[in-house]
Design a protein around this motif. Structure first.
Motif, short mmCIF file in Angstrom:
data_model
loop_
_atom_site.label_atom_id
_atom_site.label_comp_id
_atom_site.label_asym_id
_atom_site.label_seq_id
_atom_site.Cartn_x
_atom_site.Cartn_y
_atom_site.Cartn_z
N GLN A 214 0.82 -1.20 0.00
CA GLN A 214 0.00 0.00 0.00
C GLN A 214 0.86 1.26 0.00
N ILE A 215 1.94 1.24 0.79
CA ILE A 215 2.83 2.40 0.83
C ILE A 215 3.51 2.60 -0.52
N ILE A 216 3.97 1.50 -1.12
CA ILE A 216 4.64 1.59 -2.43
C ILE A 216 3.70 2.18 -3.48
N ILE A 217 2.48 1.65 -3.57
CA ILE A 217 1.54 2.11 -4.59
C ILE A 217 1.14 3.57 -4.34
N GLY A 218 0.86 3.89 -3.07
CA GLY A 218 0.51 5.28 -2.75
C GLY A 218 1.64 6.24 -3.08
N ALA A 219 2.87 5.85 -2.72
CA ALA A 219 4.03 6.70 -3.01
C ALA A 219 4.27 6.81 -4.51
N ALA A 220 4.04 5.70 -5.24
CA ALA A 220 4.24 5.73 -6.69
C ALA A 220 3.24 6.66 -7.37
N VAL A 221 2.00 6.67 -6.86
CA VAL A 221 0.99 7.59 -7.41
C VAL A 221 1.45 9.04 -7.20
N LEU A 222 1.87 9.35 -5.97
CA LEU A 222 2.32 10.72 -5.68
C LEU A 222 3.59 11.03 -6.46
N ASP A 223 4.46 10.03 -6.61
CA ASP A 223 5.67 10.19 -7.42
C ASP A 223 5.32 10.62 -8.85
N ASP A 224 4.32 9.97 -9.41
CA ASP A 224 3.88 10.33 -10.77
C ASP A 224 3.42 11.79 -10.82
N ILE A 225 2.63 12.17 -9.83
CA ILE A 225 2.11 13.54 -9.82
C ILE A 225 3.25 14.54 -9.70
N LEU A 226 4.15 14.31 -8.72
CA LEU A 226 5.29 15.21 -8.54
C LEU A 226 6.20 15.18 -9.77
N GLY A 227 6.41 13.97 -10.31
CA GLY A 227 7.29 13.83 -11.47
C GLY A 227 6.78 14.56 -12.69
N ILE A 228 5.47 14.48 -12.93
CA ILE A 228 4.90 15.17 -14.09
C ILE A 228 4.99 16.68 -13.90
N VAL A 229 4.80 17.15 -12.66
CA VAL A 229 4.96 18.59 -12.40
C VAL A 229 6.41 19.01 -12.65
N VAL A 230 7.36 18.19 -12.16
CA VAL A 230 8.79 18.48 -12.39
C VAL A 230 9.09 18.50 -13.89
N LEU A 231 8.55 17.53 -14.62
CA LEU A 231 8.77 17.47 -16.07
C LEU A 231 8.22 18.70 -16.77
N ALA A 232 7.03 19.12 -16.37
CA ALA A 232 6.42 20.32 -16.98
C ALA A 232 7.28 21.55 -16.73
N VAL A 233 7.81 21.65 -15.51
CA VAL A 233 8.65 22.81 -15.17
C VAL A 233 9.96 22.77 -15.95
N VAL A 234 10.61 21.59 -15.97
CA VAL A 234 11.91 21.47 -16.66
C VAL A 234 11.75 21.70 -18.16
N ALA A 235 10.70 21.13 -18.76
CA ALA A 235 10.47 21.32 -20.19
C ALA A 235 10.21 22.79 -20.51
N SER A 236 9.57 23.50 -19.59
CA SER A 236 9.34 24.94 -19.78
C SER A 236 10.65 25.71 -19.70
N LEU A 237 11.55 25.27 -18.83
CA LEU A 237 12.87 25.91 -18.74
C LEU A 237 13.63 25.74 -20.05
N VAL A 238 13.47 24.59 -20.70
CA VAL A 238 14.14 24.35 -21.98
C VAL A 238 13.65 25.34 -23.02
N LYS A 239 12.35 25.64 -23.01
CA LYS A 239 11.79 26.57 -23.99
C LYS A 239 12.37 27.97 -23.82
N THR A 240 12.56 28.41 -22.56
CA THR A 240 13.09 29.76 -22.33
C THR A 240 14.60 29.80 -22.54
N GLY A 241 15.27 28.63 -22.34
CA GLY A 241 16.70 28.56 -22.58
C GLY A 241 17.55 29.14 -21.47
N GLU A 242 16.92 29.60 -20.39
CA GLU A 242 17.69 30.16 -19.29
C GLU A 242 17.02 29.82 -17.96
N ILE A 243 17.81 29.85 -16.91
CA ILE A 243 17.30 29.51 -15.59
C ILE A 243 17.42 30.71 -14.68
#
Length: 462
Positions: A214-243
């Motif tokens: 239960q802990i693994i599955i619950g953490a994996a679900v939250l991992d996906d949510i956090l990971g997709i948010v991180v991906l959206a942010v990082v991909a947006s940084l690539v578009k601007t080309g600067e940090i």
């Protein structure tokens, strides 16, 4: 006033009509050959995905790995059947285009244009595939289950995102002197966890309903949510080309606000969605209504400088809380079966594994980077189990091992990074190797670490 234009244009038109007719015929022929090229590409993609998937399924590995390896075989690394212009390939490098030249009236002059357009169509279908994939993953996620498991899963998930991301990014920047944005992208790829792979193994060994499961599955679900948010942010940084710190904060806030706001508004909208679907009389009403909702949120996410996949994932989370969830999950499967393999095969096809050939001295740094990412990917997840405090009876090692596989989620990171142009060939290949290895080693390791406590208990009882 009417004579002059007539005198001037009539000879011009008479001379131009044959040229216009020829141009029209050429365009029509090119369009037909583009369609032929796309159809050939899809034949090769589907054949590679099914062959690879079937082989992996028979040796108890995730079929998605077979699709990836099938893509590697037909792509730039081996057979050159499916290659893309953004990787530096031309029409002469594509065996499919060469086949078209020999079996149709395609001219060498028009081959490059047909190659470029055909590749663009396949790339668009691949992007559509990842949008549908994230919609499906969202549907399979259960926010209520995540809340029920509680803070233990949240701690495991947060550590499982922060530890590999920070370690991977810092290591690439300071030890390997990789530029900042590619380092951040590679670090972000380390945060993913594949729910599907872990859940399948836990179900097979009858541990899915255990406290650890239960802990693994619950953490994996939250991992996906956090990971997709991180991906959206990082991909947006690539578009601007600067940090810039301010821009990063704005992107994180925007992604979080979009996710939370969409879920809250979606909960208000979902009863209307269900009522509307129930009143429809035409075929496919639930599937098309669900895709419309997913595409609308994907569009909104895209235009506010986030990633479309964040929108489709959020749409899946919202609709997963409705009474139509199970029915929609069943109906989206055939659509995903058509589009998602295109994404995974294309990720493999674009991966040039020759950059990891140790016989070439310049490639050895890429191999070292790959080894570094693999170590961080495994250790960064294994330590998460030991962050659950106050419960000595828990198999904490099993929790950490259950978080290791990256699977399809890790491939999403690699695919988005490759498409954005942020990653060098060696870094891209290193990420792919990390995803493959963590996905291969996790299932057998999970079986081993779950057996140990059972054996110990049996010995104690004897």
């Amino acid at each position: 006033m009417t004579i002059f234009p007539s005198l001037f244009f009539d000879p011009f038109l008479k001379a131009s009509l044959p040229l216009l007719a020829t141009a029209t015929e050429t365009d029509t022929e090119s369009s037909a050959l583009i369609i032929a090229g796309v159809l050939l590409s899809l034949v090769v993609i589907y054949f590679a995905s099914k062959l690879g998937g079937e082989i992996c399924a028979r040796i108890d590995l995730p079929p998605v790995l077979g699709e990836l390896v099938g893509g590697v075989v037909i792509g730039v690394s081996v057979l050159h059947l499916l290659v893309f212009p953004e990787g530096g390939a031309s029409a002469s490098d594509s065996l499919l285009i060469q086949f078209l030249l020999k079996t149709s009236d395609l001219t060498p002059e028009a081959a490059q244009s047909v190659f470029a357009t055909q590749s663009e169509v396949i790339s668009v279908l691949s992007e559509l595939g990842v949008i549908i994939l994230l919609f499906e993953i969202g549907l399979e996620s259960d926010l209520k289950e995540l809340i029920r498991v509680g803070p233990q899963a949240a701690v495991v998930a947060v550590v499982g995102v922060v530890a590999p991301f920070a370690t991977g990014t810092a290591g690439l920047i300071y030890f390997f002197h990789v530029p900042t944005i590619p380092s951040i992208f590679a670090g972000a790829a380390l945060t993913a966890t594949s729910i599907g792979i872990t859940a399948k193994v836990l179900a097979e060994i009858d541990r899915l309903s255990s406290k650890e499961g239960q802990i693994i599955i619950g953490a994996a679900v939250l991992d996906d949510i956090l990971g997709i948010v991180v991906l959206a942010v990082v991909a947006s940084l690539v578009k601007t080309g600067e940090i810039e710190v301010f821009n990063v904060i704005i992107l994180i806030v925007s992604a979080g606000a979009f996710l939370i706001g969409s879920i809250l508004i979606g909960r208000l909208f979902s009863p209307l969605f269900v009522r509307l679907v129930n009143e429809m009389k035409t075929r496919g009403q639930l599937l098309l209504a669900g895709l419309i909702f997913a595409f609308i949120l994907s569009y909104i996410a895209q235009v506010i400088q986030l990633e479309a996949i964040l929108g489709s994932f959020t749409a899946g989370l919202v609709l997963a809380e409705t009474e139509k969830r199970t029915e929609l999950e069943e109906q989206i499967i055939p659509v995903a079966d058509i589009f998602v393999p295109i994404f995974f095969v294309c990720v493999g096809a674009k991966t040039d594994l020759s950059v990891l050939n140790p016989a070439i001295p310049s490639n050895r740094e890429g191999l070292i980077i790959a080894a570094f990412l693999i170590v961080v990917a495994i250790l960064g997840k294994v330590i998460t189990g030991f962050t659950v405090l106050g419960q000595p009876q828990l198999n904490k090692l099993a929790i950490g091992v259950g978080m290791i596989p990256r699977g399809e989620v890790g491939l999403v990171f690699a695919g988005v990074g490759s498409a954005s142009g942020a990653l060098s060939a060696s870094t891209d290949a290193a990420i792919i190797m990390m995803v493959i290895l963590t996905t291969f080693v996790a299932p057998p390791l999970l079986r081993v670490v779950f057996k140990e406590p059972k054996v110990a208990l049996e010995e104690q009882s004897n």
